[in-house]
Motif scaffolding. Structure first.
Motif, mmCIF file in Angstrom:
data_model
loop_
_atom_site.group_PDB
_atom_site.id
_atom_site.type_symbol
_atom_site.label_atom_id
_atom_site.label_comp_id
_atom_site.label_asym_id
_atom_site.label_seq_id
_atom_site.Cartn_x
_atom_site.Cartn_y
_atom_site.Cartn_z
ATOM 1 N N LEU A 1 -20.743 13.870 -32.966
ATOM 2 C CA LEU A 1 -20.521 12.436 -33.149
ATOM 3 C C LEU A 1 -20.063 11.768 -31.864
ATOM 4 O O LEU A 1 -20.648 10.779 -31.407
ATOM 5 C CB LEU A 1 -19.488 12.209 -34.255
ATOM 6 C CG LEU A 1 -19.070 10.753 -34.472
ATOM 7 C CD1 LEU A 1 -20.211 9.946 -35.077
ATOM 8 C CD2 LEU A 1 -17.823 10.672 -35.358
ATOM 9 N N HIS A 2 -19.009 12.303 -31.263
ATOM 10 C CA HIS A 2 -18.401 11.630 -30.110
ATOM 11 C C HIS A 2 -19.195 11.802 -28.826
ATOM 12 O O HIS A 2 -19.131 10.952 -27.935
ATOM 13 C CB HIS A 2 -16.966 12.141 -29.924
ATOM 14 C CG HIS A 2 -16.070 11.782 -31.064
ATOM 15 N ND1 HIS A 2 -15.002 12.572 -31.462
ATOM 16 C CD2 HIS A 2 -16.090 10.734 -31.918
ATOM 17 C CE1 HIS A 2 -14.390 12.005 -32.489
ATOM 18 N NE2 HIS A 2 -15.029 10.899 -32.789
ATOM 19 N N ARG A 3 -19.973 12.861 -28.743
ATOM 20 C CA ARG A 3 -20.743 13.080 -27.527
ATOM 21 C C ARG A 3 -22.039 12.261 -27.510
ATOM 22 O O ARG A 3 -22.473 11.798 -26.450
ATOM 23 C CB ARG A 3 -21.074 14.568 -27.387
ATOM 24 C CG ARG A 3 -21.824 14.918 -26.112
ATOM 25 C CD ARG A 3 -21.972 16.424 -25.973
ATOM 26 N NE ARG A 3 -20.677 17.083 -25.791
ATOM 27 C CZ ARG A 3 -20.509 18.403 -25.765
ATOM 28 N NH1 ARG A 3 -21.565 19.204 -25.896
ATOM 29 N NH2 ARG A 3 -19.309 18.931 -25.605
ATOM 30 N N TYR A 4 -22.643 12.051 -28.675
ATOM 31 C CA TYR A 4 -23.990 11.481 -28.688
ATOM 32 C C TYR A 4 -24.116 10.142 -29.432
ATOM 33 O O TYR A 4 -25.162 9.499 -29.331
ATOM 34 C CB TYR A 4 -24.974 12.473 -29.312
ATOM 35 C CG TYR A 4 -25.017 13.798 -28.586
ATOM 36 C CD1 TYR A 4 -25.496 13.871 -27.274
ATOM 37 C CD2 TYR A 4 -24.573 14.974 -29.194
ATOM 38 C CE1 TYR A 4 -25.530 15.083 -26.603
ATOM 39 C CE2 TYR A 4 -24.620 16.185 -28.525
ATOM 40 C CZ TYR A 4 -25.095 16.237 -27.233
ATOM 41 O OH TYR A 4 -25.131 17.432 -26.566
ATOM 42 N N CYS A 5 -23.106 9.739 -30.188
ATOM 43 C CA CYS A 5 -23.237 8.548 -31.035
ATOM 44 C C CYS A 5 -22.203 7.486 -30.667
ATOM 45 O O CYS A 5 -21.090 7.812 -30.244
ATOM 46 C CB CYS A 5 -23.080 8.921 -32.507
ATOM 47 S SG CYS A 5 -24.173 10.247 -33.055
ATOM 48 N N THR A 6 -22.593 6.231 -30.838
ATOM 49 C CA THR A 6 -21.691 5.103 -30.604
ATOM 50 C C THR A 6 -21.929 4.053 -31.676
ATOM 51 O O THR A 6 -22.882 4.150 -32.458
ATOM 52 C CB THR A 6 -21.960 4.453 -29.234
ATOM 53 O OG1 THR A 6 -23.270 3.860 -29.240
ATOM 54 C CG2 THR A 6 -21.865 5.472 -28.102
ATOM 55 N N PHE A 7 -21.084 3.026 -31.690
ATOM 56 C CA PHE A 7 -21.312 1.913 -32.607
ATOM 57 C C PHE A 7 -22.661 1.256 -32.335
ATOM 58 O O PHE A 7 -23.305 0.730 -33.235
ATOM 59 C CB PHE A 7 -20.197 0.871 -32.454
ATOM 60 C CG PHE A 7 -18.961 1.184 -33.249
ATOM 61 C CD1 PHE A 7 -18.926 0.972 -34.620
ATOM 62 C CD2 PHE A 7 -17.837 1.687 -32.629
ATOM 63 C CE1 PHE A 7 -17.786 1.247 -35.358
ATOM 64 C CE2 PHE A 7 -16.688 1.971 -33.352
ATOM 65 C CZ PHE A 7 -16.661 1.752 -34.723
ATOM 66 N N GLN A 8 -23.078 1.277 -31.083
ATOM 67 C CA GLN A 8 -24.342 0.644 -30.703
ATOM 68 C C GLN A 8 -25.556 1.502 -31.073
ATOM 69 O O GLN A 8 -26.645 0.972 -31.286
ATOM 70 C CB GLN A 8 -24.376 0.359 -29.200
ATOM 71 C CG GLN A 8 -23.474 -0.769 -28.758
ATOM 72 C CD GLN A 8 -21.991 -0.406 -28.849
ATOM 73 O OE1 GLN A 8 -21.602 0.717 -28.512
ATOM 74 N NE2 GLN A 8 -21.176 -1.335 -29.314
ATOM 75 N N ARG A 9 -25.362 2.836 -31.140
ATOM 76 C CA ARG A 9 -26.479 3.702 -31.496
ATOM 77 C C ARG A 9 -25.988 4.955 -32.199
ATOM 78 O O ARG A 9 -25.616 5.935 -31.578
ATOM 79 C CB ARG A 9 -27.319 4.085 -30.267
ATOM 80 C CG ARG A 9 -28.688 4.633 -30.687
ATOM 81 C CD ARG A 9 -29.511 5.122 -29.513
ATOM 82 N NE ARG A 9 -29.181 6.495 -29.139
ATOM 83 C CZ ARG A 9 -30.037 7.321 -28.532
ATOM 84 N NH1 ARG A 9 -31.245 6.906 -28.216
ATOM 85 N NH2 ARG A 9 -29.674 8.546 -28.212
ATOM 86 N N ASN A 10 -26.011 4.890 -33.518
ATOM 87 C CA ASN A 10 -25.724 6.072 -34.316
ATOM 88 C C ASN A 10 -26.969 6.972 -34.326
ATOM 89 O O ASN A 10 -28.082 6.496 -34.125
ATOM 90 C CB ASN A 10 -25.366 5.654 -35.740
ATOM 91 C CG ASN A 10 -24.819 6.793 -36.575
ATOM 92 O OD1 ASN A 10 -24.286 7.756 -36.047
ATOM 93 N ND2 ASN A 10 -24.962 6.681 -37.884
#
Length: 358
Positions: A307-316
């Motif tokens: 989650l924290h390495r590859y995902c953000t609020f802008q791009r899940n």
């Protein structure tokens, strides 16, 4: 020959369904056999030698899966045709599999995006499947040839559901009367083709139920995608025979009668639950102060790393789905492995009404 080989031979001889019915009474882990059956049907040639070779290859895959620390999850809704995934879709699909998300249903929201979703399934066979439909926001774009174009798409084996269709009376990007007309057409289409419905609903709960009710004798399986309603709504959808699709939104809702509460109170039984990321949307914010401590404690380091390495609020991304599984499990006071396996089984099992799968 070992048990898996025997089961594979049985699947070839048409005995699979009766065997699965027996096995699933003893253990949810038999979802692995369903997974491998799909692989077998899709890829094996008709010659006996190639069948035996295919069985051996799939036995190796089974052993690998069973020895893995990963979950086995199906993401029933990801918008991988979104431009945010244009540059690195290979990596997105690979990361998803590494995280335990072995199958992803790519959502179609217009005829054009449905065509693109189908194209992606052919680039990533056995990993991606798709839907074909017209989203309520796009209902005003429905034209005379739209239905025939959807029919053509839905004739493809990789296209497993009609949608994303439904009603959105919150934003009303299309007039409500047009939304109702277009939704009704797609429900009729799903009934005729006997393919599941993938439904979007916002502030139109009563109207969606009315449309579904008019088709109740012929209605295929129905999924309420990205459910964000309350317990009364969930109960009504369940009574209609629908499945409930949940996303990372579970971190956000703190209402007295919302998604968290229906999980805690057992309103939605595990055998009617499906999970999805709705990527690139619905990022599961595990750092939120709203999230109860006992839920945060249930999150594993492995899942949080993806989650924290590859995902953000802008791009899940689909690789975030294990976190959502773990949050749901914590609210339901169940083991995350059980939630992962049951929701995967729900996504792949034959549907009792029409014998279809998602």
């Amino acid at each position: 020959m070992n048990l898996l080989g025997t089961l594979m031979e049985a699947s070839l001889s048409g005995l699979w369904d009766s065997i699965v019915q027996t096995l699933t009474k003893t253990s949810l882990h038999n979802i692995f056999f369903l997974h491998l059956k799909f692989r077998l049907r899709a890829n094996m040639a008709t010659s006996e030698n190639k069948q035996e070779s295919g069985i051996e290859d799939l036995e190796e895959e089974m052993e690998s899966l069973l020895s893995s620390e990963n979950y086995i999850i199906v993401d029933i809704g990801a918008n991988l045709t979104n431009k945010k995934f244009t540059r690195d879709l290979d990596s997105v699909v690979s990361r998803a599999r590494d995280a335990g998300v072995h199958k992803i249903m790519v959502t179609g929201t217009t005829v054009q995006s449905s065509k693109e979703a189908l194209r992606l399934t052919r680039l990533y066979p056995e990993s991606l499947y798709s839907t074909a439909g017209v989203h309520p926001h796009e209902a005003k774009s429905w034209e005379a040839e739209t239905e025939s174009e959807l029919r053509e798409l839905l004739a493809s084996q990789e296209v497993v559901a009609v949608g994303e269709c439904g009603l959105d009376f919150n934003r009303n990007f299309s007039p409500q009367d047009i939304q109702l007309e277009v939704f009704e057409k797609q429900v009729s289409l799903a009934c005729e083709l006997k393919k599941p419905l993938f439904i979007h609903e916002r502030d139109a709960h009563k109207e969606v139920l009315e449309v579904l009710g008019r088709h109740k004798e012929r209605l295929p399986s129905v999924v309420i995608h990205c459910f964000t309603g309350d317990a009364t709504m969930a109960a009504a959808y369940l009574k209609q025979g629908c499945y409930i699709g949940l996303t990372g939104y579970v971190w956000k809702d703190k209402s007295e009668d919302g998604v968290r509460r229906i999980l805690e109170d057992g309103v939605v039984p595990l055998d009617r639950l499906l999970v999805e990321t709705d990527s690139p949307f619905m990022y599961p914010n595990t750092r939120a102060s709203k999230l109860p401590p006992y839920v945060k404690e249930a999150l594993t380091e492995r899942s949080l790393t993806f989650l924290h390495r590859y995902c953000t609020f802008q791009r899940n991304e689909p690789c975030s789905l294990p976190v959502t599984i773990e949050m749901i499990a914590a609210y339901m006071k169940k083991k995350s492995e059980q939630v992962a396996l049951q929701t995967t089984f729900n996504a792949l099992k034959p549907r009792h009404r029409q014998g279809r799968r998602l």
